[in-house]
Write an enzyme that holds these catalytic residues in place. Sequence first.
Site, mmCIF file in Angstrom:
data_model
loop_
_atom_site.group_PDB
_atom_site.id
_atom_site.type_symbol
_atom_site.label_atom_id
_atom_site.label_comp_id
_atom_site.label_asym_id
_atom_site.label_seq_id
_atom_site.Cartn_x
_atom_site.Cartn_y
_atom_site.Cartn_z
ATOM 1 N N VAL A 42 0.857 -1.184 0.000
ATOM 2 C CA VAL A 42 0.000 0.000 0.000
ATOM 3 C C VAL A 42 0.893 1.233 0.000
ATOM 4 C CG1 VAL A 42 -1.723 1.319 1.279
ATOM 5 C CG2 VAL A 42 -1.839 -1.178 1.261
ATOM 6 N N ALA A 100 4.289 4.193 3.114
ATOM 7 C CA ALA A 100 3.892 2.950 2.439
ATOM 8 C C ALA A 100 4.033 1.791 3.425
ATOM 9 C CB ALA A 100 4.766 2.715 1.220
ATOM 10 N N LYS A 101 3.522 0.670 3.093
ATOM 11 C CA LYS A 101 3.677 -0.541 3.916
ATOM 12 C C LYS A 101 3.311 -1.736 3.055
ATOM 13 C CE LYS A 101 4.720 -1.316 8.319
ATOM 14 N NZ LYS A 101 5.561 -0.512 9.216
ATOM 15 N N GLY A 102 3.836 -2.892 3.415
ATOM 16 C CA GLY A 102 3.519 -4.083 2.631
ATOM 17 C C GLY A 102 3.321 -5.288 3.519
#
Length: 435
Positions: free
Chosen positions: A65, A110-112
Amino acid sequence: MNGDSREATSLYQVSLLQFDRALTWVDGLKAGMVDAFRNPRRTTHVHFPVSMDDQSVRMFHGFRVLHNRARGPGKGGIRYHPSVDEHEVAALAAFMTWKTAIADIPFGGAKGGVVCDTKALSRAEKRRITRRFVIALDDSIGPHTDIPAPDMYTDAETMAWIYDTFDTLHPGENNRAVVTGKPIELGGSLGRDEATARGCLYAAEQALKRGLVTDLDNLQDATVAVQGCGNAGGTALRLFHAAGARVIAISDSSGAIHARDGLDPDTVLAFKKEHGSVVGIPDTTTITNEELLALDCDILVPAAMEGQIRADNADAVRAKIVVEAANGPTTPQADQILAEKGIVLLPDILANAGGVIVSYFEWVQNLENQQWELEDVRARLQKRMIKAVDTVVDCWQAIQTDDRPPHGKPTLRDAALVTAVKRLATVTLQRDIWM
Ligand code: NAD
């Protein structure tokens, strides 16, 4: 777990409630801009096959994201967990946007995540999952677009695999800056391991120096309770002790230990390494995690996980100041209870920004092919944490008397979000992002 079934405790709900509340103190934002800040800019879903050790092939689901990129490339960790989902990752991506803005580093948020249980995977399976994930993400990540880092159940080794896979796909370029939290030999920064806890220490010191807590202006002999004994909590134990404080309690998922005269970090960390838990260390009293949160102490450092201080237990907190090393440990209802009790709270997006600040240092060193000395990294981190705390405290003092029903007076979390949202709004307007 939760005494009030109506209370918002999921990170996603919490992040939206915090954001909406803080907007009360930001005037003049257009509704469209608010919507843009509330929602992720892009969510990438990938499904990819991985061959397992038993010769079977399994499909995995992962996502990345990108919340916002107006201030710079997306920045945020990758989490491997069986229950990770798009909403949790979206909340954490938004936290990263606010954190990088407060720290004033040129990144967005962001992050995943990949849905998997690393405890049930071999190292080789985890490596193949990582490589297939990076291939599936394609050009969603890159040194100038979106830069991953470690998070739950990913580490320096995982980052090395990410770098290698990306570098193989993009030969002939300096790709080290595509990911941070790498092993030192592969371009990782000295001081990255301790950065989150060290940032918390500097934030606490500066908050005390600014006079936020009555009768406590430094850490000398201050009593500290730490929830969690992993990277953030275990290092906080070591660093607060080294700074002259007395850490009287620490916990992990098995329980907590208490020693009124203070714990010795070397003993605690060695015992934890050998036995897998802090519980059972000689000359300590075993207590529960709930009891740790309610201890009579000066400083409480939640460093375990989200949703720990809630409506049903916030009233029991007796610390003078809470320093959030974990992401989202306090619910919005608990925030209000603590504020009414006069307990100061240094919010996660300020207090634990040390990790992403040193990740930024790593990125800069990679782009310049440099390696900074540890003392240099620490000095730069301290300077940035002091500046971030001062900016948020100044903002809070400026809006402190601005009582806006139904929210009442702003907290330091509100001030931190106001600072971040204003910074993001400024660059968004300067870039004329909507053309
Ligand atoms: P970690 O996995 O290294 O450690 C977590 C610790 O919390 C472990 O000791 C675990 O036993 C303990 N724990 C788990 N459940 C618990 C419970 N119910 N009660 C008490 N203790 C419990 O993780 P970490 O990297 O130290 O991260 C901890 C928190 O800090 C997370 O919220 C993370 O998002 C946040 N954080 C970490 C970093 C970083 O650089 N490590 C940066 C920013 C934020």
